[in-house]
Write an enzyme that holds these catalytic residues in place. Structure first.
Site, PDB file in Angstrom:
ATOM      1  CG  ASP A 107      -1.776   1.504   1.626  1.00  0.00           C
ATOM      2  OD1 ASP A 107      -1.860   2.138   0.546  1.00  0.00           O
ATOM      3  OD2 ASP A 107      -2.609   1.173   2.326  1.00  0.00           O
ATOM      4  CD  GLU A 119      -2.852   4.872   2.151  1.00  0.00           C
ATOM      5  OE1 GLU A 119      -3.015   4.829   3.248  1.00  0.00           O
ATOM      6  OE2 GLU A 119      -2.630   6.274   2.243  1.00  0.00           O
ATOM      7  CD  GLU A 120      -5.736   8.719  -1.684  1.00  0.00           C
ATOM      8  OE1 GLU A 120      -5.135   8.915  -0.495  1.00  0.00           O
ATOM      9  OE2 GLU A 120      -4.997   7.909  -2.130  1.00  0.00           O
TER      10      GLU A 120
END
EC number: 3.2.1.143
Length: 604
Positions: free
Chosen positions: A326, A344-345
């Site tokens: 991540d 990541e989001e």
């Protein structure tokens, strides 16, 4: 007291003290069992009240504790019961009315409406009343919202069951606590959460029920979904063109979350998820690998692991059991619940169970990483950043390990942000490689490697692939003689010898790092952490078009981690001094770029 009442009391005392036909053995056993169970419940409640893990997280939970019992305030219970009975009773059949119900519950919890993002109510209204189709909206309010009401009613009992079983997860008593608690910076530890409990916690996020009065001071992320709904979507009411240009990715993020709730409301997932803060201690620790210095890397004789290059595909699509990186913000989740929509989001949206870590994991320091195992992916998607779009359901077919977790391993590591030329200074190269090493390292496997060297009188220079094979096949013998019971059980969390690392352009793109530098840093870290391979996804980046050939050449030279580290530091030093402007791959192997071959006799 009347005569009749006095007679009843005397009869009761007689029956309680005298064996008779009215006081049968069956009745005595039943009352004895009830009494025993009541004593056990009271003992468990008293024990729970004293739990430090619960006390640390309780101020950040929406439930309250009184007399050793977790519960919702009575007004909240009534409101949730109404939601659970469906829209015919609750009258919650639109986004506008849903948010009104949410505000009523928040008021019952003494949560201020001023703490929510502006236009949150408009965001809920627009999504559920305008962006959803009529059929989607009907199913949401008739099926999903009632299921969420019922789920939230069970949150206190889910939490009590969690703490009752928290110390039994690894079968090691209280030596390794796994209960939900605040995991602060420099506090290595692990939390196991049932996926049903996670669903309930995320339901609280949807209803914006978490207190947020000092989360910022505690270096914690936002956890309520108010910003997710407020940001971007509200612009629809002011400018259709602005909405079309900007907010479709925000709508798609919400659709991922809503799809998760639709899935779990009809089929609650089973199993658990583990969330761990990993720390490389700055100070020496006899039991743990501490934060390495430059000499550690320079003198490492560990061989480089296999390097696989993938020019297409996504990290989360890898078919093996590799640890997925991540590309994290220091605050876990980054802008997942705000406007963010990069690697990541997106990962947090398609696997919303990751959001649970944002509740209790504070910001990462340079010697820390966060490891999450067991989440399920629920959504498919296309695009990236502003082009991100939800594209429907995803069926996750990953197997489950012996602890009940899906074999999806995600490690969050945060890179330097906008590093510019400082990223080539040795101090910052060391920071990045140690960050990756912390994430990739499996402490107990590394300890076994060191013990084998000591037991056989070998030096690290004698380590090779055959040593690693011996180490892995000797696992049972070593653990029987060298490790305590808690270590043996802890090792169960990452069994298997084929768990490599799946990664890509970490710390590049939005963070501004050099992709060639970051690729080599991650390769070194994975090799030093004894990972058998690294699967690198270039996402078609032009700067890495020769990465596969350069990696193959390096492996053909049988370089160690120390050899490649020293070459990287030599290059970085020249780059920081302005003595070269080319990328590392071209500097190392100029023949691939139409230049003469580099000499490796030390003349640079």
């Amino acid at each position: 007291m009347s005569r009749l009442q006095l007679q009843k009391q005397l009869v009761g005392l007689f029956l309680a003290s005298s064996p008779s036909v009215w006081w049968s053995p069956t009745r005595r056993r039943l009352l004895s069992t009830r009494s025993l169970l009541a004593k056990r419940r009271n003992k468990k409640k008293r024990k729970m009240e004293k739990r430090e893990d619960l006390r640390s997280i309780l101020p950040y939970l929406p439930v309250v504790m009184r007399s050793s019992t977790l519960f919702w305030p009575s007004h909240v219970v009534e409101a949730l019961k109404e939601l659970a009975r469906g829209p015919l009773h609750s009258h919650v059949d639109s986004g506008h009315i849903l948010f009104t119900a949410i505000e009523d519950i928040r008021n019952s919890l003494s949560l201020s409406s001023n703490s929510l993002a502006p236009s949150t109510s408009l965001g809920y209204s627009l999504f559920f009343d305008e962006l959803m189709t009529r059929e989607e909206s009907r199913k949401w309010f008739e099926e999903v919202v009632p299921a969420l009401g019922s789920l939230l009613l069970r949150l206190p009992s889910l939490l009590e069951a969690h703490y009752e079983n928290a110390d039994k997860v690894l079968n090691v008593g209280a030596m390794i606590g796994t209960g939900l608690r605040m995991l602060d910076s420099q506090e290595a530890g692990i939390v196991f959460l049932s996926r049903e409990l996670i669903a309930a916690l995320l339901g609280c996020s949807l209803f914006c029920l978490f207190p947020d009065h000092d989360r910022y001071m505690k270096q914690l992320q936002i956890i309520n979904f108010d910003q997710l709904f407020a940001y971007g979507i509200y612009s629809f009411s002011f400018s259709l063109s602005l909405y079309e240009d900007y907010s479709q990715k925000q709508e798609s993020k919400i659709r991922c979350i809503i799809h998760y709730f639709q899935r779990i409301s009809s089929d609650m997932p089973k199993g658990v998820v583990s969330l761990e803060r990993k720390v490389l201690p700055f100070e020496g620790d006899a039991d743990l690998i501490s934060y390495p210095n430059s000499n550690f890397w320079s003198t490492s004789a560990i061989p480089l692991c296999k390097f696989e290059v993938h020019t297409s595909g996504h990290i989360e699509d890898q078919s093996g059991e590799a640890v997925e990186v991540d590309f994290a913000n220091k605050y876990l989740g980054g802008g997942a619940l705000g406007r963010g929509c990069v690697q990541e989001e997106i990962r947090f949206m398609v696997s919303p169970e990751l959001i649970a870590g944002m509740l209790f994991l504070t910001a990462m320091e340079e010697n820390e990483a966060i490891d999450i195992v067991g989440v399920e992916r629920f959504s498919s998607y296309t695009g990236y950043a502003s082009s991100f779009r939800f594209s429907g359901d995803y069926v996750d077919e990953r197997d489950v390990d012996n602890l009940g977790r899906r074999k999806t391993r995600i490690v969050a590591i945060d890179a330097l942000c906008s590093p510019g030329m400082r990223q080539y200074r040795e101090k910052f190269v060391l920071r990045e490689i140690n960050k990756a090493f912390c994430g990739f390292l499996y402490q107990f496997k590394y300890q076994k490697y060191q013990k084998i060297l000591q037991e056989n009188g070998w030096s690290s220079e004698q380590f090779d692939a055959s040593t690693l094979t011996y180490m892995e096949t000797s696992e049972e013998e070593i653990s029987n003689h060298e490790f305590e019971k808690f270590q043996n059980n802890y090792q169960r969390m990452e069994q298997g010898n084929n768990i490599g690392v799946a990664t890509g352009n970490w710390g590049c793109s939005a963070f501004g790092g050099d992709p060639e530098l970051k690729a080599i840093i991650q390769w070194l870290a994975a090799s030093q952490a004894l990972r058998p391979f690294i699967a690198y996804y270039t996402f078609g980046l032009e700067a890495l078009q020769n990465l596969d050939e350069v990696a193959s050449w390096i492996l053909s030279q049988r370089w160690t981690v120390g050899d490649l580290w020293n070459m990287l530091i030599e290059y970085s030093t020249k780059r920081s001094k302005g003595e070269t402007t080319v990328g590392f791959l071209q500097w190392l192997l100029p023949s691939l770029y139409g230049h003469g071959a580099r000499s490796f006799d030390g003349d640079g």
